[in-house]
Design a protein around this motif. Structure first.
Motif, mmCIF file in Angstrom:
data_model
loop_
_atom_site.group_PDB
_atom_site.id
_atom_site.type_symbol
_atom_site.label_atom_id
_atom_site.label_comp_id
_atom_site.label_asym_id
_atom_site.label_seq_id
_atom_site.Cartn_x
_atom_site.Cartn_y
_atom_site.Cartn_z
ATOM 1 N N SER A 1 50.377 7.355 -2.778
ATOM 2 C CA SER A 1 49.357 7.816 -1.838
ATOM 3 C C SER A 1 49.886 7.772 -0.401
ATOM 4 O O SER A 1 49.655 8.698 0.391
ATOM 5 C CB SER A 1 48.112 6.940 -1.992
ATOM 6 N N ASP A 2 50.591 6.708 -0.057
ATOM 7 C CA ASP A 2 51.168 6.604 1.293
ATOM 8 C C ASP A 2 52.136 7.760 1.573
ATOM 9 O O ASP A 2 52.138 8.330 2.669
ATOM 10 C CB ASP A 2 51.911 5.266 1.457
ATOM 11 N N ALA B 1 43.469 15.541 1.109
ATOM 12 C CA ALA B 1 42.483 15.326 0.039
ATOM 13 C C ALA B 1 43.232 14.915 -1.219
ATOM 14 O O ALA B 1 44.192 15.582 -1.618
ATOM 15 C CB ALA B 1 41.674 16.593 -0.219
ATOM 16 N N ILE B 2 42.809 13.792 -1.813
ATOM 17 C CA ILE B 2 43.471 13.260 -3.006
ATOM 18 C C ILE B 2 42.436 13.075 -4.108
ATOM 19 O O ILE B 2 41.417 12.418 -3.910
ATOM 20 C CB ILE B 2 44.143 11.895 -2.719
ATOM 21 N N LEU B 3 42.700 13.675 -5.253
ATOM 22 C CA LEU B 3 41.895 13.386 -6.434
ATOM 23 C C LEU B 3 42.685 12.394 -7.275
ATOM 24 O O LEU B 3 43.735 12.722 -7.831
ATOM 25 C CB LEU B 3 41.601 14.674 -7.214
ATOM 26 N N VAL C 1 43.476 4.795 2.600
ATOM 27 C CA VAL C 1 43.981 5.985 3.295
ATOM 28 C C VAL C 1 43.372 6.040 4.686
ATOM 29 O O VAL C 1 42.325 5.432 4.932
ATOM 30 C CB VAL C 1 43.625 7.284 2.537
ATOM 31 N N PRO C 2 44.005 6.775 5.615
ATOM 32 C CA PRO C 2 43.399 6.944 6.940
ATOM 33 C C PRO C 2 42.051 7.663 6.834
ATOM 34 O O PRO C 2 41.772 8.320 5.829
ATOM 35 C CB PRO C 2 44.419 7.823 7.681
ATOM 36 N N GLU C 3 41.260 7.539 7.914
ATOM 37 C CA GLU C 3 39.897 8.073 7.874
ATOM 38 C C GLU C 3 39.808 9.580 7.662
ATOM 39 O O GLU C 3 38.800 10.083 7.177
ATOM 40 C CB GLU C 3 39.179 7.719 9.191
#
Lengths: 213, 213
Positions: free
Chosen positions: A169-170, A179-181, A190-192
């Motif tokens: 993710s990083d 956007a991550i599913l 994650v950042p805002e």
């Protein structure tokens, strides 16, 4: 979790309402495939198990889409919902993880005509890199940041083991993913400005066992 | 959709709260695996992106689980949440559909220790019936109602094409299934006492594209 924000300050539409729009869109697409031209909040209500009043209220936040007595024109409402959800275009998706779940996603036919297409798949396992999965050759995760940046991809699906999910993710965030599913059964930091949605079958199953005797 | 009921009249706890409990349980299980003994609503908030006040309020609906100043005992809260969600037992699951998604589910290791185990898998495709998938032999859907009734299974996962989903759902209901996790991208019509949750990646993706520029 996006689903728990009450309001999205940048837009003013409650996130819970945004969450219902894809369900309306999917139901309308089925109706269009059935050759239908008109529908009503009542019919949508029966298909979706959401009250007709709620549906009318949700849609009225975005404009005047129906007429009292005649209901909604399916094609018009489809167009409007696609614009609102920004799926009147096709979004490229990077898929990370070519195990069982990743492979099933890579072969999934259900993205077509709904605004998305998988365009790359990565894995870090030397035994899997170079394999063909569906229409794709699995690429080495070592090149993931550069590949995403060069293709300017904004959306990722994450199907790696829970132990690797935060690290991947990083990298996705570093590469510009917004956007991550996430299919890994773990919450991501994650950042805002990065949106995350989760698919964990156990979460859904536990939500139902609460109600079983 | 369960997620849109405001209140579940039989229990009095808003369904939106019930929907957050599995997320609390999952986070606490991760903490326990890390060897942790105490946590706080603030730490849960950071892990989950849900406000600490909301977490305290949700949990207070079920009892006094924490002490001001010392926080929550992880083991105790885990036990309580497992009881509330009724996953202090292991539920058998019937899986219908042995295609890509069904096969990935059959091989998924993530159910362990979370209250569920797949015990049967069915398909109607003669080319697939009899195949081994993970630890299972795919059985002929023709026998599904009798098998479910005889094993008294209450929960099903549905991974069949959208065109077959309603028909299979009707059989599941006839067999006594009370909770369906549906991977087919279509809404199911079920009696009021049957719970349905949906996993459709496109629904989650569209919910995020709304927020992308």
């Amino acid at each position: 979790m996006d689903e728990n924000k009450v309001l999205n300050p940048g837009h003013g539409i409650p996130d819970i309402v945004v969450g219902r729009l894809p369900h309306y869109l999917r139901a309308l697409q089925h109706m269009a495939l059935e050759g239908r031209r008109l529908t009503s909040s009542q019919e949508l209500s029966e298909r979706l198990g959401i009250s007709a009043a709620q549906i009318r209220k949700d849609l009225s936040l975005f404009g005047e889409f129906g007429k009292q007595g005649t209901g909604y024109q399916i094609d018009f409402l489809l167009d409007q919902l696609r614009q609102i959800l920004k799926v009147n275009q096709v979004w490229d998706i990077v898929l990370v993880g070519a195990g069982d779940i990743g492979s099933a996603i890579a072969r999934y036919q259900g993205f077509e005509n709904r605004g998305f297409r998988v365009t790359m798949i990565f894995d870090s396992n030397p035994a899997i890199i170079g394999n063909q999965v569906g229409a794709f050759i699995v690429q080495d995760s070592a090149g993931i940041v550069a590949s995403i940046q060069s293709a300017q991809i904004r959306i990722a699906m994450l199907a790696v083991p829970a132990a690797n999910a935060q690290e991947v993710s990083d990298q996705l965030v570093e590469a510009g993913i917004k956007a991550i599913l996430n299919y890994a059964p773990i919450s991501l930091n994650v950042p805002e400005d990065v949106h995350v949605q989760y698919i964990d079958p156990v979460i859904h199953l536990q939500r139902m066992t609460y109600y079983l005797d």
